[in-house]
Write a protein that holds these residues in place. Structure first.
Motif, PDB file in Angstrom:
ATOM      1  N   HIS A   1      41.551  41.228 -16.602  1.00  0.00           N
ATOM      2  CA  HIS A   1      42.001  42.404 -16.923  1.00  0.00           C
ATOM      3  C   HIS A   1      42.465  42.857 -18.304  1.00  0.00           C
ATOM      4  CE1 HIS A   1      42.334  43.299 -12.492  1.00  0.00           C
ATOM      5  NE2 HIS A   1      42.444  41.680 -12.376  1.00  0.00           N
ATOM      6  N   CYS A   2      42.202  42.259 -19.154  1.00  0.00           N
ATOM      7  CA  CYS A   2      42.258  42.626 -20.789  1.00  0.00           C
ATOM      8  C   CYS A   2      41.296  43.782 -21.058  1.00  0.00           C
ATOM      9  CB  CYS A   2      42.290  41.630 -21.615  1.00  0.00           C
ATOM     10  SG  CYS A   2      43.453  40.161 -21.304  1.00  0.00           S
ATOM     11  N   LYS A   3      41.865  44.997 -20.704  1.00  0.00           N
ATOM     12  CA  LYS A   3      40.951  46.106 -20.547  1.00  0.00           C
ATOM     13  C   LYS A   3      40.554  46.501 -22.098  1.00  0.00           C
ATOM     14  CE  LYS A   3      41.594  47.063 -16.197  1.00  0.00           C
ATOM     15  NZ  LYS A   3      40.375  47.156 -15.318  1.00  0.00           N
ATOM     16  N   LYS A   4      41.057  46.066 -23.107  1.00  0.00           N
ATOM     17  CA  LYS A   4      40.653  46.511 -24.687  1.00  0.00           C
ATOM     18  C   LYS A   4      39.880  45.485 -25.260  1.00  0.00           C
ATOM     19  CE  LYS A   4      44.822  49.241 -25.569  1.00  0.00           C
ATOM     20  NZ  LYS A   4      45.916  49.296 -26.612  1.00  0.00           N
ATOM     21  N   ILE A   5      39.470  44.374 -24.378  1.00  0.00           N
ATOM     22  CA  ILE A   5      38.427  43.438 -24.886  1.00  0.00           C
ATOM     23  C   ILE A   5      36.937  43.764 -24.757  1.00  0.00           C
ATOM     24  CG2 ILE A   5      37.325  41.082 -24.603  1.00  0.00           C
ATOM     25  CD1 ILE A   5      40.369  40.181 -24.338  1.00  0.00           C
ATOM     26  N   ASP A   6      36.354  43.936 -25.788  1.00  0.00           N
ATOM     27  CA  ASP A   6      35.055  44.623 -25.435  1.00  0.00           C
ATOM     28  C   ASP A   6      33.994  43.545 -26.294  1.00  0.00           C
ATOM     29  OD1 ASP A   6      35.412  44.745 -28.399  1.00  0.00           O
ATOM     30  OD2 ASP A   6      35.725  46.861 -28.344  1.00  0.00           O
ATOM     31  N   ASP A   7      32.866  43.978 -26.562  1.00  0.00           N
ATOM     32  CA  ASP A   7      31.636  43.032 -27.291  1.00  0.00           C
ATOM     33  C   ASP A   7      32.027  42.342 -28.513  1.00  0.00           C
ATOM     34  OD1 ASP A   7      30.075  43.875 -25.115  1.00  0.00           O
ATOM     35  OD2 ASP A   7      29.006  45.538 -26.229  1.00  0.00           O
ATOM     36  N   ALA A   8      32.822  43.040 -29.256  1.00  0.00           N
ATOM     37  CA  ALA A   8      33.261  42.577 -30.521  1.00  0.00           C
ATOM     38  C   ALA A   8      33.924  41.386 -30.209  1.00  0.00           C
ATOM     39  CB  ALA A   8      34.314  43.632 -31.360  1.00  0.00           C
ATOM     40  N   GLY A   9      34.771  41.111 -29.010  1.00  0.00           N
ATOM     41  CA  GLY A   9      35.634  39.908 -28.629  1.00  0.00           C
ATOM     42  C   GLY A   9      34.826  38.936 -28.311  1.00  0.00           C
ATOM     43  N   LEU A  10      33.731  39.176 -27.416  1.00  0.00           N
ATOM     44  CA  LEU A  10      32.795  38.162 -27.260  1.00  0.00           C
ATOM     45  C   LEU A  10      31.904  37.620 -28.574  1.00  0.00           C
ATOM     46  CD1 LEU A  10      31.466  38.915 -23.764  1.00  0.00           C
ATOM     47  CD2 LEU A  10      33.457  37.597 -24.513  1.00  0.00           C
ATOM     48  N   GLU A  11      31.872  38.431 -29.537  1.00  0.00           N
ATOM     49  CA  GLU A  11      31.299  37.896 -30.604  1.00  0.00           C
ATOM     50  C   GLU A  11      32.022  36.982 -31.240  1.00  0.00           C
ATOM     51  OE1 GLU A  11      29.799  40.936 -33.270  1.00  0.00           O
ATOM     52  OE2 GLU A  11      28.814  42.131 -31.689  1.00  0.00           O
ATOM     53  N   TYR A  12      33.441  37.341 -31.396  1.00  0.00           N
ATOM     54  CA  TYR A  12      34.276  36.316 -32.146  1.00  0.00           C
ATOM     55  C   TYR A  12      34.453  34.954 -31.331  1.00  0.00           C
ATOM     56  CZ  TYR A  12      36.232  40.502 -34.568  1.00  0.00           C
ATOM     57  OH  TYR A  12      36.172  41.521 -35.431  1.00  0.00           O
ATOM     58  N   LEU A  13      34.375  35.019 -30.072  1.00  0.00           N
ATOM     59  CA  LEU A  13      34.557  33.939 -29.282  1.00  0.00           C
ATOM     60  C   LEU A  13      32.965  33.167 -29.311  1.00  0.00           C
ATOM     61  CD1 LEU A  13      35.919  32.127 -27.045  1.00  0.00           C
ATOM     62  CD2 LEU A  13      35.005  33.538 -25.080  1.00  0.00           C
ATOM     63  N   GLY A  14      31.954  33.748 -29.412  1.00  0.00           N
ATOM     64  CA  GLY A  14      30.712  33.231 -29.937  1.00  0.00           C
ATOM     65  C   GLY A  14      30.580  32.461 -30.917  1.00  0.00           C
ATOM     66  N   ASP A  15      31.237  32.867 -32.106  1.00  0.00           N
ATOM     67  CA  ASP A  15      31.291  32.591 -33.400  1.00  0.00           C
ATOM     68  C   ASP A  15      32.006  30.880 -33.274  1.00  0.00           C
ATOM     69  OD1 ASP A  15      29.559  34.503 -34.347  1.00  0.00           O
ATOM     70  OD2 ASP A  15      31.173  35.541 -35.094  1.00  0.00           O
ATOM     71  N   ALA A  16      32.974  31.055 -32.666  1.00  0.00           N
ATOM     72  CA  ALA A  16      34.044  29.987 -32.344  1.00  0.00           C
ATOM     73  C   ALA A  16      33.505  28.822 -31.807  1.00  0.00           C
ATOM     74  CB  ALA A  16      35.241  30.494 -31.701  1.00  0.00           C
ATOM     75  N   LEU A  17      32.581  29.236 -30.824  1.00  0.00           N
ATOM     76  CA  LEU A  17      32.080  27.978 -29.999  1.00  0.00           C
ATOM     77  C   LEU A  17      30.834  27.303 -30.955  1.00  0.00           C
ATOM     78  CD1 LEU A  17      31.230  29.777 -26.439  1.00  0.00           C
ATOM     79  CD2 LEU A  17      32.938  28.253 -27.229  1.00  0.00           C
ATOM     80  N   LEU A  18      30.211  28.201 -31.841  1.00  0.00           N
ATOM     81  CA  LEU A  18      29.324  27.445 -32.819  1.00  0.00           C
ATOM     82  C   LEU A  18      29.815  26.167 -33.614  1.00  0.00           C
ATOM     83  CD1 LEU A  18      27.693  30.511 -34.309  1.00  0.00           C
ATOM     84  CD2 LEU A  18      26.553  29.212 -32.656  1.00  0.00           C
TER      85      LEU A  18
END
Length: 332
Positions: A219-236
Motif C-alpha cells: 500500500h505504499c502507492k508512491k513506490i515504483d520501478d526506481a524503488g525496486l532498482e534501489y532494492l535490487g542494488d542493495a541485495l547485490l
C-alpha cells in the motif's frame, strides 16, 4: 527466572511481589488491561521494573494515551534506565495522539542505559502521532546500542512518516555494524516513495553480516520501478543473506522493469535459503522473472508465496513455478 503478577490486587502487595523477585530475568507486561483509573498502579509497575537489575528480556505493551497520563510514558524511560543487563527488548505502542516531542525524546534517550541490548522490537501500529521528527529521536536512541543483532521496526499505518523520516532511520542502520536481522514494516505509508528505498539501500548495503531481511511495502502507492532498482542494488551486497521477505501488495506503479531489477539482485543471493513474497498486483511476466531468479539459486529450500488477488498470472507463470519444485523442502 519467570513470574506473572495479578495487577488487580492492591498496590502494596504488588510492590512487595516485585521486590521479592529481584533476580527475575524474563518479564512480559501488558498495561492495556489495567483499568484506566489505575494510573498510580501503572506508575508503581514502571518504577518497580527499574529495580529488576538482572532482567534480560522485557516485553512491555503501553496503553492508549486516553488511559494513561503523559507522565507515565516518561516513566518508561526511567524503568529502562536501571536495566543494565537487558539483552532483549520489545516495546509496543498503541494508537496514541497526545505524546509530546519531549516525551518521545526522553523515552528513547534512555536507550543509552541499555546499550548492550542485542534484540530490539519497536511497534507503532497506527500511531498517527509518529512524525518524521519523532522517528529521528527514535533513530538517535537506537544509535546508542553498541551491538544490536536483531532489529524490528513496525511503522504500519503511521501516515505522517515521509521519506525524510526513513532517511533518519537509515542513518542509524549505517552505524549498526553487528546487525544480522532487519525487519521494517512500512505498510500504508502513503507519503513514502522510492526515495525511502534509496535511503534504506544506503543503510543496508554496507553490511554483509545481515542474514535476515524483511520489508513490508504494501500500500505504499508512491513506490515504483526506481524503488525496486534501489532494492535490487542493495541485495547485490548481501552475500550472506539467508532469509528474504518482501511484500509489494498494491504497489500499482511497479512494472516488469522494476521486478527484473529486483530479480537481478536476488540472483546474487547465493546463500539464500528462504524466500517469502507477497503481491496483489503482479503480472505473469513479472512473476516469471522473479521465479526464474529464485530457481537459479541452489540453496533455496523454502518458498512462501501469497498471490491472492493476482488476476494476471497465467499458465506460463505456474509452469515456471512448477520447475522449481524438485529442489524445495517447503512450499506455501
Amino acid at each position: 527466572n519467570k513470574a506473572s503478577f495479578d495487577c488487580d490486587r492492591d498496590r502494596r502487595s504488588l510492590r512487595e511481589e516485585f521486590s521479592s523477585t529481584s533476580m527475575l530475568k524474563y518479564l512480559q507486561v501488558d498495561l492495556t488491561t489495567i483499568n484506566p483509573t489505575s494510573i498510580p498502579l501503572i506508575k508503581d509497575i514502571l518504577i518497580a521494573i527499574k529495580s529488576l537489575s538482572y532482567l534480560k528480556s522485557l516485553e512491555i505493551t503501553l496503553p492508549n494515551a486516553g488511559h494513561i497520563a503523559k507522565e507515565c510514558y516518561y516513566l518508561v524511560g526511567v524503568a529502562l534506565s536501571g536495566l543494565k543487563r537487558l539483552k532483549k527488548l520489545s516495546i509496543i505502542f498503541n494508537v496514541n495522539d497526545v505524546l509530546s516531542d519531549l516525551t518521545v525524546k526522553e523515552i528513547f534517550a534512555s536507550f543509552r542505559c541499555i546499550s548492550f541490548v542485542e534484540e530490539i522490537e519497536i511497534i507503532f501500529k497506527w500511531s498517527w502521532w509518529i512524525t518524521d521528527r519523532r522517528l529521528k529521536y527514535i533513530a538517535h536512541g537506537l544509535s546508542a546500542l553498541k551491538n544490536p543483532k536483531l532489529l524490528k521496526l513496525d511503522l504500519s499505518g503511521c501516515k505522517q512518516i515521509t521519506d525524510k523520516g526513513i532517511q533518519s532511520f537509515s542513518r542509524y542502520i549505517r552505524n549498526s555494524t553487528c546487525l544480522e536481522s532487519l525487519s521494517v514494516n512500512l505498510w500504508y505509508l502513503k507519503e513514502c516513495s522510492s526515495q525511502s528505498l534509496e535511503y534504506l539501500k544506503q543503510g543496508i548495503e554496507r553490511y554483509e553480516s545481515i542474514k535476515t531481511l524483511a520489508l513490508d511495502l504494501s500500500h505504499c502507492k508512491k513506490i515504483d520501478d526506481a524503488g525496486l532498482e534501489y532494492l535490487g542494488d542493495a541485495l547485490l551486497k548481501l552475500k550472506f543473506l539467508k532469509n528474504f521477505s518482501l511484500d509489494l501488495s498494491f504497489c500499482e506503479d511497479i512494472t516488469v522493469y522494476g521486478v527484473e531489477a529486483l530479480a537481478k539482485g536476488i540472483k546474487e543471493l547465493l546463500s539464500l535459503e528462504t524466500f517469502e513474497f507477497k503481491s496483489a498486483s503482479i503480472r505473469d511476466d513479472e512473476f516469471c522473472s522473479l521465479i526464474e531468479a529464485v530457481k537459479s539459486l541452489e540453496n533455496v529450500r523454502d518458498l512462501d508465496l501469497n498471490l491472492s488477488y493476482n488476476y494476471f498470472i497465467e499458465n506460463s507463470g505456474l509452469l515456471c513455478l512448477s520447475e522449481t519444485l524438485e529442489r524445495l523442502t517447503q512450499l506455501r
